[in-house]
Write a protein that holds these residues in place. Structure first.
Motif, PDB file in Angstrom:
ATOM      1  N   ASN A 298       6.002  10.189  -6.037  1.00 45.11           N
ATOM      2  CA  ASN A 298       6.036  11.525  -5.653  1.00 45.11           C
ATOM      3  C   ASN A 298       7.093  11.647  -4.595  1.00 45.11           C
ATOM      4  OD1 ASN A 298       3.557  12.178  -6.964  1.00 45.11           O
ATOM      5  ND2 ASN A 298       2.367  11.142  -5.313  1.00 45.11           N
ATOM      6  N   SER A 299       7.850  10.870  -3.951  1.00 47.54           N
ATOM      7  CA  SER A 299       8.652  10.846  -3.000  1.00 47.54           C
ATOM      8  C   SER A 299       9.883  10.893  -3.429  1.00 47.54           C
ATOM      9  CB  SER A 299       8.425   9.812  -1.773  1.00 47.54           C
ATOM     10  OG  SER A 299       8.817   8.434  -2.371  1.00 47.54           O
ATOM     11  N   VAL A 300      10.314  10.619  -4.742  1.00 49.09           N
ATOM     12  CA  VAL A 300      11.402  10.436  -5.335  1.00 49.09           C
ATOM     13  C   VAL A 300      11.429  11.749  -6.265  1.00 49.09           C
ATOM     14  CG1 VAL A 300      13.212   9.059  -6.535  1.00 49.09           C
ATOM     15  CG2 VAL A 300      11.521   7.949  -5.092  1.00 49.09           C
ATOM     16  N   THR A 301      12.454  12.623  -6.170  1.00 42.83           N
ATOM     17  CA  THR A 301      12.668  13.877  -6.744  1.00 42.83           C
ATOM     18  C   THR A 301      13.919  14.282  -6.825  1.00 42.83           C
ATOM     19  OG1 THR A 301      11.928  15.450  -5.037  1.00 42.83           O
ATOM     20  CG2 THR A 301      10.135  14.624  -6.671  1.00 42.83           C
ATOM     21  N   GLY A 302      14.493  15.114  -7.527  1.00 44.75           N
ATOM     22  CA  GLY A 302      15.737  15.868  -7.726  1.00 44.75           C
ATOM     23  C   GLY A 302      16.663  14.800  -7.999  1.00 44.75           C
ATOM     24  N   LEU A 303      16.536  13.890  -8.874  1.00 44.29           N
ATOM     25  CA  LEU A 303      17.681  12.662  -8.944  1.00 44.29           C
ATOM     26  C   LEU A 303      18.748  13.265 -10.051  1.00 44.29           C
ATOM     27  CD1 LEU A 303      15.023   9.985 -10.380  1.00 44.29           C
ATOM     28  CD2 LEU A 303      16.581   9.935  -8.233  1.00 44.29           C
ATOM     29  N   TYR A 304      18.684  14.479 -10.482  1.00 48.97           N
ATOM     30  CA  TYR A 304      19.603  14.915 -11.388  1.00 48.97           C
ATOM     31  C   TYR A 304      20.011  16.457 -11.182  1.00 48.97           C
ATOM     32  CZ  TYR A 304      17.525  11.110 -14.182  1.00 48.97           C
ATOM     33  OH  TYR A 304      17.145   9.885 -14.640  1.00 48.97           O
ATOM     34  N   ASP A 305      21.160  16.703 -11.130  1.00 52.98           N
ATOM     35  CA  ASP A 305      21.530  18.254 -11.193  1.00 52.98           C
ATOM     36  C   ASP A 305      21.631  18.845 -12.637  1.00 52.98           C
ATOM     37  OD1 ASP A 305      22.303  20.755 -10.243  1.00 52.98           O
ATOM     38  OD2 ASP A 305      24.738  19.849  -9.802  1.00 52.98           O
ATOM     39  N   ASP A 306      20.663  19.033 -13.091  1.00 56.42           N
ATOM     40  CA  ASP A 306      20.584  19.328 -14.663  1.00 56.42           C
ATOM     41  C   ASP A 306      19.329  20.139 -14.951  1.00 56.42           C
ATOM     42  OD1 ASP A 306      19.427  18.663 -17.435  1.00 56.42           O
ATOM     43  OD2 ASP A 306      21.465  18.031 -17.403  1.00 56.42           O
ATOM     44  N   GLU A 307      19.548  21.441 -15.648  1.00 55.74           N
ATOM     45  CA  GLU A 307      18.483  22.333 -15.805  1.00 55.74           C
ATOM     46  C   GLU A 307      17.222  21.707 -16.788  1.00 55.74           C
ATOM     47  OE1 GLU A 307      17.781  26.802 -17.941  1.00 55.74           O
ATOM     48  OE2 GLU A 307      19.796  25.962 -17.880  1.00 55.74           O
ATOM     49  N   GLU A 308      17.783  20.750 -17.615  1.00 58.24           N
ATOM     50  CA  GLU A 308      16.682  20.092 -18.447  1.00 58.24           C
ATOM     51  C   GLU A 308      15.706  19.257 -17.580  1.00 58.24           C
ATOM     52  OE1 GLU A 308      15.980  21.714 -21.326  1.00 58.24           O
ATOM     53  OE2 GLU A 308      17.440  23.037 -20.583  1.00 58.24           O
ATOM     54  N   TYR A 309      16.313  18.367 -16.744  1.00 58.64           N
ATOM     55  CA  TYR A 309      15.478  17.520 -16.063  1.00 58.64           C
ATOM     56  C   TYR A 309      14.738  18.259 -14.827  1.00 58.64           C
ATOM     57  CZ  TYR A 309      17.734  13.445 -17.953  1.00 58.64           C
ATOM     58  OH  TYR A 309      18.282  12.405 -18.598  1.00 58.64           O
ATOM     59  N   ALA A 310      15.215  19.424 -14.479  1.00 59.51           N
ATOM     60  CA  ALA A 310      14.326  20.249 -13.375  1.00 59.51           C
ATOM     61  C   ALA A 310      13.037  20.775 -14.321  1.00 59.51           C
ATOM     62  CB  ALA A 310      15.156  21.620 -13.021  1.00 59.51           C
ATOM     63  N   TYR A 311      13.274  21.238 -15.525  1.00 65.18           N
ATOM     64  CA  TYR A 311      12.386  21.654 -16.530  1.00 65.18           C
ATOM     65  C   TYR A 311      11.381  20.603 -16.626  1.00 65.18           C
ATOM     66  CZ  TYR A 311       9.319  23.177 -20.089  1.00 65.18           C
ATOM     67  OH  TYR A 311       8.116  23.383 -20.606  1.00 65.18           O
ATOM     68  N   SER A 312      11.725  19.352 -17.027  1.00 63.98           N
ATOM     69  CA  SER A 312      11.041  17.969 -17.177  1.00 63.98           C
ATOM     70  C   SER A 312      10.073  17.780 -16.006  1.00 63.98           C
ATOM     71  CB  SER A 312      11.956  16.781 -17.585  1.00 63.98           C
ATOM     72  OG  SER A 312      11.085  15.771 -18.056  1.00 63.98           O
TER      73      SER A 312
ATOM     74  N   GLN B  66       0.701  -1.344   0.092  1.00 61.01           N
ATOM     75  CA  GLN B  66       0.013   0.105  -0.072  1.00 61.01           C
ATOM     76  C   GLN B  66       0.924   1.149   0.186  1.00 61.01           C
ATOM     77  OE1 GLN B  66      -3.298   0.236  -0.374  1.00 61.01           O
ATOM     78  NE2 GLN B  66      -2.971   2.472  -0.646  1.00 61.01           N
ATOM     79  N   ASP B  67       2.013   1.336   0.899  1.00 59.02           N
ATOM     80  CA  ASP B  67       2.583   2.386   0.504  1.00 59.02           C
ATOM     81  C   ASP B  67       3.420   2.677  -0.643  1.00 59.02           C
ATOM     82  OD1 ASP B  67       4.355   0.203   0.783  1.00 59.02           O
ATOM     83  OD2 ASP B  67       6.178   1.471   1.450  1.00 59.02           O
ATOM     84  N   VAL B  68       3.744   1.853  -1.561  1.00 58.95           N
ATOM     85  CA  VAL B  68       3.912   1.932  -3.033  1.00 58.95           C
ATOM     86  C   VAL B  68       2.816   2.535  -3.640  1.00 58.95           C
ATOM     87  CG1 VAL B  68       4.800   0.806  -4.798  1.00 58.95           C
ATOM     88  CG2 VAL B  68       5.813   0.507  -2.624  1.00 58.95           C
ATOM     89  N   ARG B  69       1.798   2.014  -3.465  1.00 54.50           N
ATOM     90  CA  ARG B  69       0.531   2.127  -4.529  1.00 54.50           C
ATOM     91  C   ARG B  69       0.260   3.723  -4.159  1.00 54.50           C
ATOM     92  NH1 ARG B  69      -2.496  -0.328  -7.764  1.00 54.50           N
ATOM     93  NH2 ARG B  69      -1.868  -2.310  -7.179  1.00 54.50           N
ATOM     94  N   SER B  70       0.204   4.283  -2.827  1.00 52.29           N
ATOM     95  CA  SER B  70      -0.177   5.529  -2.640  1.00 52.29           C
ATOM     96  C   SER B  70       0.775   6.416  -2.780  1.00 52.29           C
ATOM     97  CB  SER B  70      -0.430   5.688  -1.027  1.00 52.29           C
ATOM     98  OG  SER B  70       0.655   5.208  -0.180  1.00 52.29           O
ATOM     99  N   ASP B  71       2.241   6.191  -2.921  1.00 52.87           N
ATOM    100  CA  ASP B  71       3.117   7.047  -3.637  1.00 52.87           C
ATOM    101  C   ASP B  71       3.308   7.342  -5.137  1.00 52.87           C
ATOM    102  OD1 ASP B  71       5.470   8.697  -2.674  1.00 52.87           O
ATOM    103  OD2 ASP B  71       6.904   6.857  -3.050  1.00 52.87           O
TER     104      ASP B  71
END
Length: 463
Positions: A388-402, A144-149
């Motif tokens: 939703n809990s996994v963000t900021g994987l890349y230090d890159d302007e284009e990924y931030a825009y994505s 359930q914790d994965v499904r709700s994320d």
């Protein structure tokens, strides 16, 4: 006296043997764990807990991960080796397939009852297989914790009815890409909306950018289009829909909605733009891979079928030095665009072997959730996490825009009933306009008629 002492000693020995046996039995009782290694019983030693039974599964994979050292499939082999450190009992046979020939190869394998056990793919094909009852449900491996994320929008693309048939892993909105270096060289970078946080722009602004390339960089093709095969159809759909302020399907996915006057006019413009040298000529005979290659060669200013995932996968395939930037599709009036999401995930073909299905689930769980390789795999796809809990994987302007552009994502047509058949009518409709056989509106009306019939037929079959 001696006899009595000997008898007592014998009784003590018997009691010790009984106590030892009782302890041994208790240690093997349900609920108790043992850390001892299984022992070899071939030479008559005591019986031990048997090792897990070996299982062999086959994984077919499109090039979803960036090539390692320029070798397609090398990263996947490294991943499998890491998996086997934890699960030596599961042998994973990898077969790499291409986006051009892979879909047909899968169709042949399914028809001949030789489908792979595991596939990493997208909803366009996976949901169709699920609706045909070809896939094993995955709900028992999703806590359930994965499904709700994970947002509901991604689950809708991963389920058939109330059953999950694809384990969603990576995502990114499909959009355009621009050869930023070309615009820097011709001094026209200000024609691109890169200084706007959301990068939203209009059809007129887009046309001005194309004209600048045509006039100031005559050796570069301003933009592209393609209509040879089904691959990359999401790029052409969204391109026309946004230029014409339309949607491909109605919100309830019950019928085609793109056959509007404005979308027809957008398609007419593409046909004329070929003649005006703003769009590549001969696009009716070009596939998505053809124009992608031209973009990677630095011969094209705009690609209409791109994403953060493709940006990463193409990084080692570039044949020219240039910097690309991601852009949303321009809209007729400069309003917010509607972007389709790329969604990648893994599915299991139900080949009638419960042991293989269980092993495939173990492998999928490793790919998606391993404490080391889960994140590593995401980055190697070049995609964003569906969680939703996994963000900021890349230090890159284009990924931030994505990540920012996820706000423009709408429900994709890939989950519509009959989608597999719908897409077979799309490119012939485009070709008829590009070859001057029909107007844009006529072609879209003809497409809508055939596609709506496919939707109705699919709905009837599912009842």
């Amino acid at each position: 006296m001696a006899a009595r002492t000997k008898k007592a000693a014998m009784l003590m020995t018997i009691l010790l043997v009984m106590l030892t046996a009782a302890c041994s039995s208790n240690n093997n009782a349900p609920g108790n764990k043992t850390t001892s290694e299984p022992q070899n019983t071939a030479s008559g030693g005591s019986e031990a807990t048997p090792a897990a039974k070996p299982v062999e599964i086959t994984w077919w994979n499109f090039p979803n991960f960036q090539a390692l050292d320029g070798e397609v499939g090398k990263y996947e082999k490294e991943m499998i080796a890491a998996f086997n450190q934890k699960h030596p009992e599961i042998k994973v046979n990898l077969e790499m397939i291409t986006f051009d020939g892979g879909p047909e190869k899968l169709n042949v394998a399914i028809a001949s009852n030789s489908a792979p056990d595991v596939i990493y793919d997208a909803p366009g094909r996976v949901i169709d297989w699920g609706k045909k009852g070809l896939l094993a449900p995955l709900d028992d491996m999703i806590p359930q914790d994965v499904r709700s994320d994970i947002p509901d929008a991604f689950w809708k693309q991963s389920m058939v009815g109330d059953k999950t048939v694809m384990y969603p892993i990576n995502t990114a909105p499909f959009m355009m890409a621009v050869n930023k270096t070309v615009f820097e060289k011709i001094g026209a970078l200000d024609l691109l909306p890169l200084d706007r946080k959301d990068r939203v722009w209009s059809f007129d602004e887009y046309k001005a950018a194309l004209q600048a390339v045509k006039e100031k960089a005559p050796d570069v093709i301003p933009s592209v289009f393609f209509a040879k095969s089904q691959a990359g159809d999401q790029g052409t759909r969204a391109y026309i829909a946004n230029l014409g302020l339309s949607s491909f399907l109605k919100d309830d996915l019950s019928a085609i909605a793109i056959n509007t006057d404005q979308a027809g006019a957008a398609l007419d413009w593409i046909a004329q733009a070929q003649k005006d040298k703003l769009v590549i000529s001969g696009s009716a005979a070009l596939a998505a891979s053809d124009v992608n290659d031209l973009f990677l060669q630095g011969k094209v200013a705009f690609s209409i079928n791109y994403s953060a995932v493709l940006k990463a996968q193409n990084s080692t395939l570039k044949k020219a030095e240039f910097e690309e930037a991601l852009l949303p599709f321009p809209t007729l009036d400069g309003s917010a665009p509607k972007l389709e999401p790329y969604l990648g995930g893994m599915a299991i073909f139900n080949n009638g072997d419960d042991a293989k299905i269980a092993a495939a689930k173990t492998f999928i769980d490793f790919v998606a959730n391993d404490e080391v390789y889960g994140k590593k795999n995401l980055i190697q796809t070049g995609g964003l996490s569906v969680r939703n809990s996994v963000t900021g994987l890349y230090d890159d302007e284009e990924y931030a825009y994505s990540e920012l552009a996820r706000q423009f994502i709408t429900a994709p047509p890939t989950i519509a009933d009959g989608y597999a058949e719908i897409r077979t009518y799309w490119f012939p409709a485009l070709q008829s306009v590009l070859l001057g056989q029909q107007t844009g509106k006529e072609a879209l009306d003809s497409f809508a008629k055939s596609a709506d019939e496919a939707i109705a037929k699919a709905k009837a079959q599912l009842k």
